[in-house]
Enzyme design. Structure first.
Site, PDB file in Angstrom:
ATOM      1  N   SER B  51      36.793 -93.257   5.875  1.00 17.19           N
ATOM      2  CA  SER B  51      37.200 -92.157   5.004  1.00 17.19           C
ATOM      3  C   SER B  51      35.972 -91.363   4.583  1.00 17.19           C
ATOM      4  O   SER B  51      34.852 -91.874   4.566  1.00 17.19           O
ATOM      5  CB  SER B  51      38.020 -92.655   3.819  1.00 17.19           C
ATOM      6  OG  SER B  51      37.217 -93.303   2.889  1.00 17.19           O
ATOM      7  N   GLU B  52      36.184 -90.100   4.258  1.00 18.51           N
ATOM      8  CA  GLU B  52      35.093 -89.157   4.034  1.00 18.51           C
ATOM      9  C   GLU B  52      34.138 -89.605   2.942  1.00 18.51           C
ATOM     10  O   GLU B  52      32.970 -89.225   2.928  1.00 18.51           O
ATOM     11  CB  GLU B  52      35.641 -87.773   3.663  1.00 18.51           C
ATOM     12  CG  GLU B  52      36.394 -87.065   4.767  1.00 18.51           C
ATOM     13  CD  GLU B  52      37.891 -87.319   4.706  1.00 18.51           C
ATOM     14  OE1 GLU B  52      38.299 -88.509   4.702  1.00 18.51           O
ATOM     15  OE2 GLU B  52      38.638 -86.333   4.664  1.00 18.51           O
TER      16      GLU B  52
END
Lengths: 259, 226, 259, 226
Positions: B51-52
């Site tokens: 995830s970012e």
């Protein structure tokens, strides 16, 4: 070695914060410097330029203020962020309205470009090239350049007057350790500001007590440290934290409750 | 086919995405429908979810009462860490993305055009170039090896979301490989949409009728198997 | 999650290494992949382009071979490094002679620019600007550009076919932990190669056994792991290590002897 | 002055460097004479020593038998870590340097010219632009707030090292603030060398005679106090 100054309270740590400054605000859910932002809100600073992932909403709780409150009160001139508008049209933010009216400048940047511009600022790199945003509105007015047959945009560094940082542990040399995804923008923002002020969750320990191989941000980047007081803001999600904090308070230290 | 018409549920759309993800891939799931795919991966697929915000190798959502307030995914939902999962800061997270190591980014969208462009960051084309919620979508779309889109087939007032040309500002000017809607599974090939799988009970013609760009049927056109 | 392949020996881990490849070799004293380099020497690879801090000297010990040996035997086409010549004229290296004769190409890069070019390669940044080297021979032929009244050089990214890495600890997911200054170029080189092969000092543990907050390099960048065997090369400074290793062998595990 | 002529020892040159370093500074010491300065810092100076290989806050050399093979300074000597010292990787180490946070870089040199340029990476001007040992000196020289040089006053065959113009390829085209030799302490101001301190027994004229560029005496010219 040099040492950061340890402040007794959040208010003292931000007392001399100057109007019209540029401020980096980390956080992506956890890892947000809520205590410092709240202190800054009451300190009265205005004319700010901010760098953050999103702009957020005003707070309903006077004990916890944030960027959304500063924006709503017109104390922010410009936001540089990956989100300035809600992605849901049904939930237009204050920032969105102010931007439409022209009262607030906004520079919307893809999140990875934002992170890299901050990292570049801390690393003395004035500009770099990235493929993100080529062929979109974000590319307008930016220099395009091909490398090995692919097109990239030139993006420039961000460096601020202040960074507010939220750390899990710190020592008196300013070395910081973050916990899990609370790390997010914290280390790179700490590196990209002249004055980095850190709120710390756990009691600050003596220099030398943290394993040098476990440190996420060298203290060389930290100017000020403040311990979060027992009645301070410990979590983003206050609702969820109420239960956790009660449970933690009732449990012996070193227990395995999530925190 | 005499099936009753059954548009795919959001979970089924997630399951279709999961089927299309290869063994050992590094995968980024956007909020909304894409993240539902995580419920359908098998251990044998050996997927790594990133995830970012720098969580590499996250697992399912945290069970209620077991949330760790310091562990969230890109949708700021409390998540868990797969054994061997780890954390990097935001610049290192996008270094991973930008380096092209993400095999597929699964995103929601408002529109996908036949040239593989898509729009998911501004809900109006209001000429204010500098307003919207880009998040990490532009970095992901520009750098991931593949782009899969999951979205509703039409807008609330029935307008097609698979279009000749995006009417909203694009997130990327090309690159969409696959689109999953409640009506079927589409690939983007040579400037047109190809219907690969259809929802139970829907004919090619019915789907083409609510699609705003040329649609061809794959020689292997089949009913979705979820 | 995906997992790197664990090899039983250094030789197997490099058996399919291809001629004419580009190879990143970390190390700055400690943190050098001596075991993998020795295996590569005997594997026979040739036509290499290498990226390393220095080029070094041929080894006097057939049990420990390195870049200096490959260079001396003409198996390296080009070196990219911060040091290709000894700074002491009295001690000209093999590389220096080969460069003078034209048999070896050399691209000498300031050390910080070298590190950043590697970091850029791993981060998908094709080029960036740095002030290092402006007004020197290093700047010849490079694009110059001013930002805020200061001149910078444009430098381009490095990305290799292979990186050989030396880690202190690893888990089966490929997550790596380095020890003290053995970290040096290891994490950034691991990120800047298609195939990263790691020699590991301590026994490889199961995924999940390392604290996620202590990991220096995510396993997502690692393709191959090999445990250093008991008779492997444990230190740069073999002379110094003889005494240390003897002392360690004679001491109970967990003792406080330096290692 | 009727002192006996006493050129400074290498240790004394290190001590002079240490005197010129301000409180709380972040300092990078090159190999050779500069690193000797570390023996003369006081605790009150609160100096942080950094080395190019990512060691921030190192201490003295490791005592014999106590070496940690994984802890070396930029000269690959076994060193120690000051309490609060820590480690970063090479790119982060030079991020620190490039960001301008190093207050002074102390380096050895072959030549320093009156314009503040200096040469320390190639021993011959042989036209082969791409050969030499640059190490981190160019990054440090371009980015540190100050450059201090410590070197012998003349070459082995008596030629001055303080010169009108460097004959060797430069490491940086400007920026030297201070030069320490066995004969004295010099600042570089307005395109000329200023003698600030002289070694015991040496007159201004004697020093000027072995200096290859205009030399002026500081109004505060004094004997070195180490």
């Amino acid at each position: 070695m040099g040492k950061p100054t340890i402040y007794a309270s959040m208010n003292e740590a931000v007392a001399d914060f100057k109007d019209d400054s540029m401020l980096m605000i980390p956080g992506f859910g956890p890892g947000s410097p809520h205590n410092l932002m709240t202190a800054l809100y009451y300190q009265g600073a205005t004319g700010l330029t901010t760098v953050s992932n999103g702009v957020g909403f005003p707070s309903a709780d006077p004990r916890m203020r944030g960027l959304g409150d500063l924006v709503m009160e017109g104390r922010v001139k410009k936001v540089i962020a990956a989100f300035t508008a809600s992605t849901r049209p049904s939930r237009a933010g204050t920032a969105e309205e102010l931007i439409r009216s022209g009262a607030l400048q906004a520079e919307v940047t893809p999140q990875g470009t934002l992170a890299e511009r901050i990292r570049a600022g801390g690393a003395g790199i004035p500009a770099f090239f990235t493929p993100a945003g080529v062929g979109t509105l974000v590319a307008e007015g930016k220099e395009h350049r091909d490398f090995d047959g692919r097109t990239y945009l030139m993006e420039t560094a961000l460096f601020a007057d202040y960074a507010f940082v939220r750390a899990h542990r710190a020592d008196t040399a300013g070395n910081l350790i973050f916990r899990l995804s609370a790390r997010n923008f914290n280390p790179i923002m700490a590196m990209a500001a002249r004055t980095t002020i850190v709120e710390v969750e756990e009691p600050i320990v003596a220099a030398g007590e943290l394993d040098p191989d476990h440190i996420h941000l060298p203290g060389i980047y930290v100017q000020r440290l403040v311990q979060i007081p027992p009645d301070g803001i410990f979590s983003v999600n206050r609702q969820a934290m109420v239960g956790l904090q009660q449970a933690r308070a009732a449990s012996p230290p070193g227990g395995d409750l999530p925190r | 086919m005499s099936d009753e018409k059954q548009p795919l549920t959001r979970d089924q759309m997630g399951a279709v995405l999961a089927q299309r993800i290869g063994k050992g891939w590094i995968v980024n799931l956007g909020i909304g429908i894409p993240v539902l795919a995580s419920n359908f991966f098998t251990d044998e697929q050996e997927i790594t979810l990133t995830s970012e915000n720098g969580v590499i190798g996250y697992g399912g959502l945290a069970p209620e009462g077991m949330e760790d307030p310091d562990l969230v995914n890109a949708g700021v939902q409390f998540t868990t860490l797969h054994p061997g999962g780890t954390i990097v800061h935001h610049a290192d997270s996008f270094a991973l993305i930008r380096s092209g190591r993400v095999d597929v980014t699964c995103l929601g969208a408002y529109e996908v055009a036949k040239d593989g462009s898509f729009a998911n960051w501004k809900t109006v084309n209001d000429g204010m170039g500098n307003m919207g919620g880009i998040g990490g979508a532009m970095d992901l779309a520009a750098c991931a090896q593949r782009i899969y889109i999951a979205m509703e087939h039409t807008t609330r007032d029935g307008q097609p979301r698979l279009v000749e040309q995006c009417s909203l500002p694009v997130t990327a000017p090309s690159g969409v490989d696959l689109v999953v809607t409640e009506l079927g599974v589409f690939t983007v090939q040579d400037g047109r949409f190809v219907l690969e799988e259809h929802a139970p009970g829907y004919t090619f013609e019915e789907i083409a009728a609510v699609t705003g760009a040329p649609l061809v049927a794959s020689p292997d056109l089949r009913r979705v198997s979820v």
